[in-house]
Design a protein around this motif. Structure first.
Motif, PDB file in Angstrom:
ATOM      1  N   ASP A  16       0.822  -1.212   0.000  1.00 46.50           N
ATOM      2  CA  ASP A  16       0.000   0.000   0.000  1.00 46.50           C
ATOM      3  C   ASP A  16       0.855   1.261   0.000  1.00 46.50           C
ATOM      4  O   ASP A  16       0.462   2.295  -0.531  1.00 46.50           O
ATOM      5  N   LYS A  17       2.047   1.160   0.594  1.00 45.82           N
ATOM      6  CA  LYS A  17       2.979   2.296   0.629  1.00 45.82           C
ATOM      7  C   LYS A  17       3.987   2.245  -0.520  1.00 45.82           C
ATOM      8  O   LYS A  17       4.857   3.107  -0.622  1.00 45.82           O
ATOM      9  N   GLY A  18       3.862   1.228  -1.373  1.00 45.26           N
ATOM     10  CA  GLY A  18       4.816   1.077  -2.471  1.00 45.26           C
ATOM     11  C   GLY A  18       6.188   0.641  -2.005  1.00 45.26           C
ATOM     12  O   GLY A  18       7.195   0.943  -2.640  1.00 45.26           O
ATOM     13  N   GLN A  19       6.226  -0.109  -0.897  1.00 41.21           N
ATOM     14  CA  GLN A  19       7.487  -0.588  -0.342  1.00 41.21           C
ATOM     15  C   GLN A  19       7.525  -2.109  -0.406  1.00 41.21           C
ATOM     16  O   GLN A  19       6.575  -2.787  -0.013  1.00 41.21           O
ATOM     17  N   PHE A  20       8.651  -2.627  -0.891  1.00 38.69           N
ATOM     18  CA  PHE A  20       8.785  -4.073  -1.105  1.00 38.69           C
ATOM     19  C   PHE A  20       9.907  -4.647  -0.245  1.00 38.69           C
ATOM     20  O   PHE A  20      10.902  -3.978   0.025  1.00 38.69           O
ATOM     21  N   LYS A  71      12.783   2.135  -2.301  1.00 38.80           N
ATOM     22  CA  LYS A  71      11.484   1.467  -2.364  1.00 38.80           C
ATOM     23  C   LYS A  71      11.534   0.006  -1.926  1.00 38.80           C
ATOM     24  O   LYS A  71      10.509  -0.680  -1.957  1.00 38.80           O
ATOM     25  N   ALA A  72      12.706  -0.478  -1.529  1.00 36.91           N
ATOM     26  CA  ALA A  72      12.825  -1.893  -1.180  1.00 36.91           C
ATOM     27  C   ALA A  72      13.837  -2.108  -0.074  1.00 36.91           C
ATOM     28  O   ALA A  72      14.797  -1.338   0.067  1.00 36.91           O
ATOM     29  N   ALA A  73      13.617  -3.185   0.686  1.00 36.37           N
ATOM     30  CA  ALA A  73      14.525  -3.508   1.786  1.00 36.37           C
ATOM     31  C   ALA A  73      15.765  -4.235   1.293  1.00 36.37           C
ATOM     32  O   ALA A  73      16.872  -3.989   1.792  1.00 36.37           O
ATOM     33  N   PHE A  74      15.615  -5.128   0.282  1.00 34.17           N
ATOM     34  CA  PHE A  74      16.732  -5.983  -0.129  1.00 34.17           C
ATOM     35  C   PHE A  74      16.872  -6.055  -1.652  1.00 34.17           C
ATOM     36  O   PHE A  74      15.894  -5.983  -2.391  1.00 34.17           O
ATOM     37  N   LEU A  75      18.109  -6.257  -2.064  1.00 29.91           N
ATOM     38  CA  LEU A  75      18.463  -6.509  -3.451  1.00 29.91           C
ATOM     39  C   LEU A  75      19.620  -7.490  -3.467  1.00 29.91           C
ATOM     40  O   LEU A  75      20.642  -7.251  -2.815  1.00 29.91           O
TER      41      LEU A  75
END
Length: 411
Positions: free
Chosen positions: A175-179, A250-254
């Protein structure tokens, strides 16, 4: 008289043409890295010094997008119009070597210090008993993370696959656009690399002897973990988009290679300090040979000498050290980063550690090496089916095993 002078002018121009060719040489050099941060600057600096050392020689360095790169080079080689300096994603090396499109360089290597000072993954440059190139970048995969997102979710940096999946779940807020994760979720051969992180990382293997092993319970369990990780990532994403989403916070991990470190420098000033890197949370760290330098088969002797001198310059300790510093990636030459440098810059220590300990994730089986693109494309289609389907993982893998066995039979 006018006609006589015109005739003399024509004769003079005809005589001058061969001299111009002899005095000026242009080496054609396409690369997908010609616009990549860090790499482009290293290549252009290397070319500048090379041209200064070789008056009258120019290197035509230009970009071909990675998505089209191998296909375009394949067309050029098949049409007997190859570039002079051949830069390849090493995963595709066997496909070119098996077609006899590359020049063997064993005699040139013997006269250099490369064999004694290069990564063990230089062995990937051997096909049918001959060496056809110099490995430029051996690597181990790494885990990039957003420290602020982890802190806000009250989760620690994971040290096991289970902890990583748990951290992905707790940091995902669509919903917040965070993955919790960004990775390749559009059909692409890179999906094989992502899956190998889980399968080989959990000490499993795609092959058992000389047979496909995708239905093995251990492989299925690891692929189920990989499938679950994709549920925390945005769909239809390329590797370039995934990296940009991570850079944008926008993301926690890559999960990616060491080359991403240079790309992180494009992050906004307020974002850059929270983007960190560590080792992957698996018993086995996966990696491989990223890219390499070659020359085309039956190259003109003059150009062969010039191209080898270009490769040899790139392989010198000075330029190998600059490679690490400018790209943030490991170099082919081992021991190029001292313990003191690694202590001063922990990032360099981390990428060196990963590169030196990583197990090669690419299949060594000759048929798979030669047909890697086809194999990885079929694999990526199976992964896309996993994302879109509720069909059990073992059933999808069983169907894939039949499909790949028919397309690429193993001897």
């Amino acid at each position: 008289m006018t006609r006589f002078l015109a005739t003399l002018t024509l004769l003079a121009s005809l005589c001058a043409a061969p001299m111009a060719v002899a005095q000026g040489v242009t080496l054609d050099f396409p690369s997908w890295q010609a616009e990549d941060p860090g790499f482009a600057e290293w290549w252009r600096a290397l070319i500048q010094e090379y041209e200064a050392k070789h008056p009258g020689v120019k290197v035509k360095f230009y970009s071909i997008p990675f998505a089209n790169y191998v296909n375009q080079l394949t067309v050029r080689f098949a049409g007997q119009n190859p570039p002079d300096i051949v830069h390849l994603p090493t995963r595709n090396f066997a496909g070119f070597a098996s077609q006899h499109w590359l020049e063997p360089i064993d005699d040139l290597l013997k006269a250099s210090d490369i064999p004694a000072h290069w990564s063990k993954l230089q062995s990937e440059m051997v096909w049918d008993g001959k060496t056809y190139g110099v490995l430029l970048l051996p690597y181990g995969n790494l885990l990039y993370y957003n420290e602020k997102i982890l802190q806000d979710a009250k989760v620690k940096v994971p040290t096991t696959p289970t902890e990583w999946l748990d951290a992905m779940a707790k940091t995902t807020d669509r919903d917040k656009g965070q993955f919790g994760l960004v990775t390749t979720t559009a059909e692409h051969p890179n999906m094989f690399i992502d899956a190998a992180t889980w399968v080989l990382g959990e000490k499993q293997d795609w092959l058992k002897g000389n047979k496909y092993n995708f239905t093995d319970p251990g492989v299925v369990a690891a692929m189920e973990q990989f499938r679950k990780s994709l549920s925390y990532a945005p769909t239809g994403t390329s590797s370039a988009v995934a990296r940009q989403l991570f850079i944008d916070g926008k993301a926690a991990f890559l999960r990616d290679g060491p080359w991403v470190w240079a790309t992180l420098q494009k992050a906004k000033p307020e974002m850059r300090p929270v983007l960190k890197m560590t080792q992957l949370p698996f018993p086995v760290i996966t990696g491989g040979a990223s890219n390499s330098l070659h020359m085309p088969a039956k190259i003109d002797p003059q150009k062969k000498k010039l191209v080898w001198e270009f490769i040899a310059l790139a392989a010198t300790p000075a330029w190998q050290e600059k490679y690490v510093e400018m790209t943030g990636s490991p170099a082919g030459r081992v021991g190029i980063i001292s313990a003191e440098q690694a202590k001063k810059d922990p990032h360099l220590g981390a990428i060196t550690q990963a590169a030196e300990t990583a197990d090669n994730l690419f299949p060594k089986q000759p048929a798979l090496r030669e047909n890697y693109n086809e194999f990885a494309t079929l694999f990526s289609r199976a992964v896309v089916r996993m994302q879109a389907s509720s069909q059990p993982t073992d059933a999808i893998l069983a169907n894939f095993q039949k499909e790949v066995a028919a397309a690429i039979p193993l001897p």
